[in-house]
Design a protein around this motif. Structure first.
Motif, PDB file in Angstrom:
ATOM      1  N   THR A 174      -1.145   0.514   7.208  1.00 34.90           N
ATOM      2  CA  THR A 174      -0.999   0.539   5.832  1.00 34.90           C
ATOM      3  C   THR A 174      -2.412   0.787   5.152  1.00 34.90           C
ATOM      4  N   TYR A 175      -2.238   1.651   4.250  1.00 33.00           N
ATOM      5  CA  TYR A 175      -3.396   2.245   3.457  1.00 33.00           C
ATOM      6  C   TYR A 175      -3.052   1.776   2.048  1.00 33.00           C
ATOM      7  N   ILE A 183       0.572   2.827   1.076  1.00 36.96           N
ATOM      8  CA  ILE A 183       1.265   4.037   1.846  1.00 36.96           C
ATOM      9  C   ILE A 183       1.149   3.277   3.264  1.00 36.96           C
ATOM     10  N   VAL A 184       2.629   3.214   3.764  1.00 36.77           N
ATOM     11  CA  VAL A 184       2.904   2.640   5.088  1.00 36.77           C
ATOM     12  C   VAL A 184       3.161   4.036   6.072  1.00 36.77           C
ATOM     13  N   ILE A 185       2.249   4.172   7.188  1.00 37.80           N
ATOM     14  CA  ILE A 185       2.593   4.838   8.257  1.00 37.80           C
ATOM     15  C   ILE A 185       3.090   4.233   9.409  1.00 37.80           C
ATOM     16  N   SER A 186       4.336   4.740   9.756  1.00 36.84           N
ATOM     17  CA  SER A 186       5.065   4.003  11.182  1.00 36.84           C
ATOM     18  C   SER A 186       4.820   5.007  12.095  1.00 36.84           C
ATOM     19  N   ILE A 187       3.864   4.673  13.193  1.00 38.85           N
ATOM     20  CA  ILE A 187       3.747   5.327  14.102  1.00 38.85           C
ATOM     21  C   ILE A 187       4.690   4.890  15.382  1.00 38.85           C
ATOM     22  N   SER A 213       4.357  -0.104  -1.678  1.00 37.03           N
ATOM     23  CA  SER A 213       4.402  -0.764  -2.999  1.00 37.03           C
ATOM     24  C   SER A 213       3.814  -0.038  -4.022  1.00 37.03           C
ATOM     25  N   LEU A 214       3.832   0.003  -5.203  1.00 41.17           N
ATOM     26  CA  LEU A 214       2.965   0.307  -6.223  1.00 41.17           C
ATOM     27  C   LEU A 214       2.995  -0.782  -7.390  1.00 41.17           C
ATOM     28  N   GLN A 215       1.727  -1.032  -7.962  1.00 41.04           N
ATOM     29  CA  GLN A 215       1.599  -1.898  -9.074  1.00 41.04           C
ATOM     30  C   GLN A 215       0.915  -1.309 -10.141  1.00 41.04           C
ATOM     31  N   TYR A 216       1.672  -1.213 -11.393  1.00 33.40           N
ATOM     32  CA  TYR A 216       0.937  -0.520 -12.550  1.00 33.40           C
ATOM     33  C   TYR A 216       0.474  -1.313 -13.405  1.00 33.40           C
TER      34      TYR A 216
END
Length: 150
Positions: free
Chosen positions: A142-143, A72-76, A48-51
């Motif tokens: 999640t980053y 940013i979500v990294i699925s491993i 998601s992004l909030q502006y």
């Protein structure tokens, strides 16, 4: 965000244990038992992004400038074909625990790096296990990232 996603993909592609690194377009959803991937893998997505508005720059397009904060979500994921039982053979246990080495390698590559464009450093903020019923072991890391003057 294209620059950010491509930069993350390039960083993750340097991890030898990963056989597949791509943007997450649903490769692990509704394809059971044969997802269109190789394992182990890392999938990259914008959570998601909030502006927020930061003013105007009449020399830029668009003129109204914003900052964004998001995830940013990294699925491993890996196929877990063996167990880690205390009585299992050690080689079997090593294979079953391999995903944790990959999670650590992903973290070492991404945590604190500036991924390009007007984005700031990526900082790990969460991790969760994804419950599955198809033999795929999956974790989402999640980053948080900030993007300025967009």
């Amino acid at each position: 965000m294209k620059v950010v996603l491509k930069s993350i993909q390039d960083k993750l592609a340097t991890i030898p244990a990963l056989k597949y690194v791509d943007e997450d377009w649903g490769q692990l959803d509704d394809y059971s038992p044969h997802p269109p991937t190789q394992f182990p893998l890392a999938l990259i997505d914008i959570g998601s992004l909030q502006y927020s508005d930061i003013g105007r720059d009449r020399t830029a397009t668009p003129q109204n400038r914003q900052m964004a904060t998001g995830t940013i979500v990294i699925s491993i994921a890996n196929l877990k074909l063996t167990n880690t039982s205390a009585r299992a053979p050690q080689t079997q246990k090593n294979q079953a625990w391999a995903i944790w080495d990959i999670v650590e390698s992903v973290h070492a590559e991404l945590h604190g790096i500036v991924v390009g464009g007007s984005a700031g450093a990526m900082m790990r903020t969460a991790m969760r296990k994804v419950k599955r019923d198809d033999g795929i072991q999956e974790y989402e890391v999640t980053y948080t990232i900030g993007v300025s003057n967009v």
